[in-house]
Design a protein around this motif. Structure first.
Motif, PDB file in Angstrom:
ATOM      1  N   ALA A 295      90.563  14.462  23.600  1.00  0.00           N
ATOM      2  CA  ALA A 295      89.730  13.620  24.454  1.00  0.00           C
ATOM      3  C   ALA A 295      88.356  14.200  24.737  1.00  0.00           C
ATOM      4  N   GLY A 296      88.185  15.511  24.586  1.00  0.00           N
ATOM      5  CA  GLY A 296      86.902  16.136  24.920  1.00  0.00           C
ATOM      6  C   GLY A 296      85.733  15.502  24.198  1.00  0.00           C
ATOM      7  N   LEU A 297      85.797  15.468  22.861  1.00  0.00           N
ATOM      8  CA  LEU A 297      84.711  14.860  22.097  1.00  0.00           C
ATOM      9  C   LEU A 297      84.736  13.347  22.188  1.00  0.00           C
ATOM     10  N   VAL A 298      85.918  12.768  22.364  1.00  0.00           N
ATOM     11  CA  VAL A 298      86.039  11.319  22.412  1.00  0.00           C
ATOM     12  C   VAL A 298      85.306  10.737  23.619  1.00  0.00           C
ATOM     13  N   ILE A 299      85.348  11.436  24.760  1.00  0.00           N
ATOM     14  CA  ILE A 299      84.716  10.895  25.965  1.00  0.00           C
ATOM     15  C   ILE A 299      83.217  11.171  26.021  1.00  0.00           C
ATOM     16  N   LEU A 300      82.716  12.043  25.134  1.00  0.00           N
ATOM     17  CA  LEU A 300      81.291  12.388  25.180  1.00  0.00           C
ATOM     18  C   LEU A 300      80.388  11.173  24.958  1.00  0.00           C
ATOM     19  N   PRO A 301      80.630  10.301  23.959  1.00  0.00           N
ATOM     20  CA  PRO A 301      79.778   9.115  23.815  1.00  0.00           C
ATOM     21  C   PRO A 301      79.789   8.226  25.052  1.00  0.00           C
TER      22      PRO A 301
END
Length: 342
Positions: A295-301
């Motif tokens: 989820a770390g990179l997924v929530i960045l956008p």
């Protein structure tokens, strides 16, 4: 931040402080990620916080207001089409940039951003500032959030599929951690609605703390997975440009569609803000449930888009608030709302 001075005051203060809080949480997770037993404890706390968030959403929702809003079904269809049709189509169009500008996980995050429901509190605040149809904004945000409990995980499964750690177990978790607490809040609203109404400020702070805890947990897990090794300055810049482009296309399309469909000024304002904004408060918990350690990179956008939508839409709302209102279209009185991470 002197460039914030032209923004509506209530929104300006919330954006300023919450941007700092979100960025600070990401930095904290990068420097001091939760590991071992601490990670287990923080993860459990985040799960509880997610359930509490959706319980409070359910307890706040007035069933009567939601049913009354069905009379403006055409407006809600336009907002829903923008949220769950236009955005996913735009997200798919970006797929050709993988892996040249975006990694697979960043693209999964961009697709997830495109299937997240619209905001509630942000749309109300912006619509009120611009003298739009506030009751319609309340209902549009509410319907979008309700539809998103089903549409968001299903669209994510369809568009993203095996590209991330997504499974049917995630859908079951959505039901138990999000839908059931929401329904429990609705059922108990009769007894606790008054208490929640009298303590809006404190409960708003609890909302924000819960969301920050979700962000910290997601990025802590991401640190263990080495997410920052996949992030380069070039990809971060590309992601920012793409998020800004998504917002620009959504604003232009909703504005054009609302005019062509013959909506009045107040309804057009509501359609533009509700149809172009995405909910951080709903999206982050869903991402944490659906994607787990990824989820770390997924929530960045979604985090980047959320800040952009607040900055751009606050400027637009301020400009529209200064436009003269034509005869027979008296402006609605401002609604005293608190901006949250929706």
């Amino acid at each position: 931040m002197t460039w914030l001075k032209s923004w509506p005051g209530r929104l300006r203060r919330a954006v300023d402080l919450y941007v700092v809080a979100l960025l600070g949480t990401v930095v904290l997770a990068a420097l001091l990620p939760a590991t071992g037993r601490a990670a287990t404890a923080v993860g459990g706390g985040a799960d509880v916080a997610i359930g509490l968030l959706f319980f409070l959403y359910g307890a706040r929702l007035s069933t009567r207001e939601a049913l009354d809003g069905l009379r403006q079904w055409k407006l809600h269809l336009v907002v829903g089409a923008s949220t769950f049709v236009l955005f996913p189509v735009l997200g798919l169009a970006v797929g050709s940039l993988v892996p040249y500008l975006l990694s697979e996980q960043l693209y999964a995050g961009l697709l997830f951003l495109c299937v997240v429901p619209s905001t509630v509190q942000s749309s109300i605040a912006l619509t009120s500032t611009a003298r739009g149809n506030v009751p319609a904004a309340i209902c549009a945000g509410t319907y979008s959030s309700l539809a998103g409990m089903v549409a968001t995980p299903l669209l994510a499964a369809w568009l993203i599929g095996s590209g991330v750690s997504f499974s049917l177990h995630g859908l079951l978790t959505i039901v138990t951690e999000l839908l059931l607490p929401f329904l429990a809040g609705q059922l108990l609203r009769r007894w606790i609605g008054g208490f929640i109404g009298r303590h809006k400020k404190r409960i708003g702070l609890l909302d924000r703390f819960s969301i920050l805890l979700v962000v910290y947990t997601a990025f802590s897990k991401g640190m263990e997975e080495g997410i920052w090794r996949q992030m380069t300055p070039g990809r971060l810049l590309a992601l920012l440009v793409l998020a800004a482009s998504l917002l620009a296309v959504a604003l232009a399309t909703t504005s054009f569609a609302a005019r062509r469909l013959g909506f009045g000024r107040e309804d057009r304002i509501t359609i533009v803000f509700c149809g172009s904004n995405k909910s951080l408060a709903t999206g982050l918990p869903m991402a944490a449930v659906l994607f787990g350690s990824s989820a770390g990179l997924v929530i960045l956008p979604l985090m980047l888009f959320h800040q952009l939508q607040l900055m751009v839409c606050a400027v637009i709302a301020g400009r529209w608030s200064r436009e003269p209102v034509t005869a027979g279209a008296a402006p609605l009185p401002p609604v005293p709302v608190r901006e949250t991470a929706h």
